[in-house]
Design an enzyme around this catalytic site. Sequence first.
Site, PDB file in Angstrom:
ATOM      1  N   HIS A 261      24.010   0.876  34.301  1.00 17.68           N
ATOM      2  CA  HIS A 261      23.924   2.021  35.211  1.00 17.68           C
ATOM      3  C   HIS A 261      25.192   2.842  35.085  1.00 17.68           C
ATOM      4  O   HIS A 261      26.275   2.291  34.914  1.00 17.68           O
ATOM      5  CB  HIS A 261      23.756   1.530  36.660  1.00 17.68           C
ATOM      6  CG  HIS A 261      23.251   2.573  37.581  1.00 17.68           C
ATOM      7  ND1 HIS A 261      24.079   3.511  38.161  1.00 17.68           N
ATOM      8  CD2 HIS A 261      21.996   2.846  38.012  1.00 17.68           C
ATOM      9  CE1 HIS A 261      23.349   4.309  38.922  1.00 17.68           C
ATOM     10  NE2 HIS A 261      22.081   3.935  38.848  1.00 17.68           N
ATOM     11  N   ASP A 315      15.314  -0.552  38.280  1.00 13.45           N
ATOM     12  CA  ASP A 315      14.084  -0.655  37.497  1.00 13.45           C
ATOM     13  C   ASP A 315      13.801  -2.078  37.004  1.00 13.45           C
ATOM     14  O   ASP A 315      12.737  -2.331  36.441  1.00 13.45           O
ATOM     15  CB  ASP A 315      14.156   0.290  36.277  1.00 13.45           C
ATOM     16  CG  ASP A 315      14.012   1.753  36.676  1.00 13.45           C
ATOM     17  OD1 ASP A 315      13.252   2.033  37.616  1.00 13.45           O
ATOM     18  OD2 ASP A 315      14.659   2.611  36.050  1.00 13.45           O
TER      19      ASP A 315
HETATM   20  C1  LIG Z   1      16.467   4.776  38.012  1.00 12.56           C
HETATM   21  C2  LIG Z   1      17.435   4.721  36.913  1.00 12.56           C
HETATM   22  O1  LIG Z   1      17.623   5.686  36.218  1.00 12.56           O
HETATM   23  S1  LIG Z   1      18.317   3.296  36.672  1.00 12.56           S
HETATM   24  C3  LIG Z   1      18.642   3.274  34.910  1.00 12.56           C
HETATM   25  C4  LIG Z   1      17.368   2.977  34.140  1.00 12.56           C
HETATM   26  N1  LIG Z   1      17.610   2.930  32.688  1.00 12.56           N
HETATM   27  C5  LIG Z   1      17.622   1.776  31.998  1.00 12.56           C
HETATM   28  O2  LIG Z   1      17.443   0.690  32.535  1.00 12.56           O
HETATM   29  C6  LIG Z   1      17.826   1.908  30.511  1.00 12.56           C
HETATM   30  C7  LIG Z   1      18.894   0.930  30.020  1.00 12.56           C
HETATM   31  N2  LIG Z   1      20.200   1.336  30.445  1.00 12.56           N
HETATM   32  C8  LIG Z   1      20.886   2.347  29.819  1.00 12.56           C
HETATM   33  O3  LIG Z   1      20.448   2.892  28.798  1.00 12.56           O
HETATM   34  C9  LIG Z   1      22.242   2.770  30.371  1.00 12.56           C
HETATM   35  O4  LIG Z   1      22.844   1.687  31.029  1.00 12.56           O
HETATM   36  C10 LIG Z   1      22.134   3.996  31.301  1.00 12.56           C
HETATM   37  C11 LIG Z   1      21.462   5.158  30.583  1.00 12.56           C
HETATM   38  C12 LIG Z   1      21.313   3.663  32.530  1.00 12.56           C
HETATM   39  C13 LIG Z   1      23.548   4.403  31.755  1.00 12.56           C
HETATM   40  O5  LIG Z   1      24.216   4.787  30.651  1.00 12.56           O
HETATM   41  P1  LIG Z   1      25.751   5.270  30.585  1.00 12.56           P
HETATM   42  O6  LIG Z   1      26.471   5.015  31.820  1.00 12.56           O
HETATM   43  O7  LIG Z   1      25.754   6.657  30.059  1.00 12.56           O
HETATM   44  O8  LIG Z   1      26.324   4.321  29.496  1.00 12.56           O
HETATM   45  P2  LIG Z   1      26.288   4.603  27.925  1.00 12.56           P
HETATM   46  O9  LIG Z   1      24.921   4.967  27.479  1.00 12.56           O
HETATM   47  O10 LIG Z   1      27.401   5.539  27.589  1.00 12.56           O
HETATM   48  O11 LIG Z   1      26.643   3.147  27.398  1.00 12.56           O
HETATM   49  C14 LIG Z   1      27.957   2.623  27.436  1.00 12.56           C
HETATM   50  C15 LIG Z   1      27.992   1.372  26.574  1.00 12.56           C
HETATM   51  O12 LIG Z   1      27.233   0.343  27.221  1.00 12.56           O
HETATM   52  C16 LIG Z   1      26.141  -0.046  26.418  1.00 12.56           C
HETATM   53  N3  LIG Z   1      24.962  -0.193  27.273  1.00 12.56           N
HETATM   54  C17 LIG Z   1      24.660   0.510  28.387  1.00 12.56           C
HETATM   55  N4  LIG Z   1      23.491   0.092  28.870  1.00 12.56           N
HETATM   56  C18 LIG Z   1      23.048  -0.872  28.049  1.00 12.56           C
HETATM   57  C19 LIG Z   1      21.874  -1.669  28.013  1.00 12.56           C
HETATM   58  N5  LIG Z   1      20.921  -1.523  28.924  1.00 12.56           N
HETATM   59  N6  LIG Z   1      21.732  -2.572  27.012  1.00 12.56           N
HETATM   60  C20 LIG Z   1      22.698  -2.695  26.076  1.00 12.56           C
HETATM   61  N7  LIG Z   1      23.824  -1.972  26.039  1.00 12.56           N
HETATM   62  C21 LIG Z   1      23.990  -1.070  27.015  1.00 12.56           C
HETATM   63  C22 LIG Z   1      25.928   1.087  25.421  1.00 12.56           C
HETATM   64  O13 LIG Z   1      25.314   0.655  24.237  1.00 12.56           O
HETATM   65  C23 LIG Z   1      27.338   1.574  25.208  1.00 12.56           C
HETATM   66  O14 LIG Z   1      27.966   0.704  24.293  1.00 12.56           O
HETATM   67  P3  LIG Z   1      29.059   1.262  23.228  1.00 12.56           P
HETATM   68  O15 LIG Z   1      30.179   1.794  24.083  1.00 12.56           O
HETATM   69  O16 LIG Z   1      29.402   0.067  22.440  1.00 12.56           O
HETATM   70  O17 LIG Z   1      28.363   2.342  22.446  1.00 12.56           O
HETATM   71  O1  LIG Z   2      21.649   7.195  39.828  1.00  9.66           O
HETATM   72  C1  LIG Z   2      21.198   7.150  38.671  1.00  9.66           C
HETATM   73  O2  LIG Z   2      21.797   7.621  37.672  1.00  9.66           O
HETATM   74  C2  LIG Z   2      19.906   6.518  38.391  1.00  9.66           C
HETATM   75  C3  LIG Z   2      19.330   5.783  39.553  1.00  9.66           C
HETATM   76  O3  LIG Z   2      19.691   4.658  39.849  1.00  9.66           O
HETATM   77  C4  LIG Z   2      18.326   6.453  40.378  1.00  9.66           C
HETATM   78  O4  LIG Z   2      18.025   7.630  40.135  1.00  9.66           O
HETATM   79  O5  LIG Z   2      17.809   5.827  41.315  1.00  9.66           O
END
Ligand SMILES: CC(=O)SCCNC(=O)CCNC(=O)[C@H](O)C(C)(C)COP(=O)(O)OP(=O)(O)OC[C@H]1O[C@@H](n2cnc3c(N)ncnc32)[C@H](O)[C@@H]1OP(=O)(O)O
Ligand SMILES: O=C([O-])CC(=O)C(=O)O
Length: 381
Positions: A261, A315
């Site tokens: 997150h 999620d």
């Molecule tokens: C309601 C919602 O929106 S809740 C979020 C729902 N989304 C997911 O569950 C998808 C999986 N999670 C993700 O892709 C990410 O954690 C996000 C998009 C939610 C947040 O991303 P950000 O804060 O931008 O982190 P970012 O994408 O820059 O990742 C940072 C590092 O952590 C790693 N990382 C982040 N999330 C994950 C993950 N779920 N699995 C593996 N590695 C991860 C990235 O690969 C990256 O590694 P690096 O620095 O070696 O390249």
């Molecule tokens: O806050 C965020 O980036 C994603 C999230 O957890 C939501 O929208 O509920």
Amino acid sequence: MSGEYVPGLEGVPATRSNISFVDGKNGILEYRGIPIEQLAESSTFLETAFLLIFAHLPIKDELLAFEAEILSHRRVKYRIRDMIKSFPEGGRPMVALQACIAALGLFYPISRDMSKEEYAYNSTIRLLSKVPTMVATFHQMRLGNDPIPPRDDLGHAGNFLYMLTGREPDPRAARIFDVCLMLHAEHTVNASTFSALVTASTLADPYTVITSAAGTLSGPLHGGANEEVIRMLKDIGTIERVRPYIEERLARKERIMGVGHRVYKVKDPRAKILQNLAQELFDRFGHSRLYDIALEVERVCDELLGHRGIYPNVDFYSGLVYEKLGIPSDLFTPVFAISRVAGWLAHWHEQLTDNRIFRPSQVYTGTRQVEYTPLSLRSYA
Ligand SMILES: CC(=O)SCCNC(=O)CCNC(=O)[C@H](O)C(C)(C)COP(=O)(O)OP(=O)(O)OC[C@H]1O[C@@H](n2cnc3c(N)ncnc32)[C@H](O)[C@@H]1OP(=O)(O)O
Ligand SMILES: O=C([O-])CC(=O)C(=O)O
């Protein structure tokens, strides 16, 4: 004006807001200052929606009037049903929902003055009440059935489950679903809410604002992750396969869905509540082997990713709850939208109280003053 480019606008304040508060280090979420745990224990989705949109907990008469308004607007026009009938049965439900929300703007008058109180109230009621009906209608029609009309004796959550499945839900199952709706209703400036703010700032109508937000929610990095989590758990199939699956994915630099997150660096407080709800549903209505696999995924992820602050988000467990409630997995994200519409509307109202069009700058990385080459003189180098 110059500024440093921040990828994904991480940590950049995009607005001032008093709707919700998140503390990502300590795993705290509050709506209008009230901890999410208290709301999950004692409130209802409609009361919480009122709190988010109108900035106070309603007194009894206000709540009764609000609930009655929502109830009386649940039905959708027959021309919207005809439109939904013409959608391809195999079409993605989030795209169908986006089209339906946009279409509301064709059927209801658009005001020149978006902030006019009566207009803002009426469109808020319509969106909150009709989005669930449109999701259920699309589902029934893609199965070749007539839509199931809403039932006035059922609450917001119970009525949705009824329109979706044709069965009156167990009261505790309906209450658990209502809590899920509360937990998903709002979360500061997440991607879809930001999208709503940008659209609202142009003074577009509320149906367009919510359509933008719904489109943004659909992506797998945001609201679409709940569907991906169930797919992943099914793909894994057995507890023994969990560790190799996670390790292989990480080695290929792929993400594990439902963990990580931008703000939370600990387990999402909503995931904790959702996990308890999932556990209660399995205790009452029968166990799911996918839950055991999910627990093992969480354990392995804690071990391999926990030191980077990557833990289950909202999620991760929601899909397990929805599946047990009989909701098909491709409707998990539309169900998220049924709830988040409350938060989007709260931000729409707030944006209009102090609006300025969003128009950030960019860091230009291209070439300049390049001479035009006529087509006849162009070739691959
Ligand atoms: C309601 C919602 O929106 S809740 C979020 C729902 N989304 C997911 O569950 C998808 C999986 N999670 C993700 O892709 C990410 O954690 C996000 C998009 C939610 C947040 O991303 P950000 O804060 O931008 O982190 P970012 O994408 O820059 O990742 C940072 C590092 O952590 C790693 N990382 C982040 N999330 C994950 C993950 N779920 N699995 C593996 N590695 C991860 C990235 O690969 C990256 O590694 P690096 O620095 O070696 O390249
Ligand atoms: O806050 C965020 O980036 C994603 C999230 O957890 C939501 O929208 O509920």
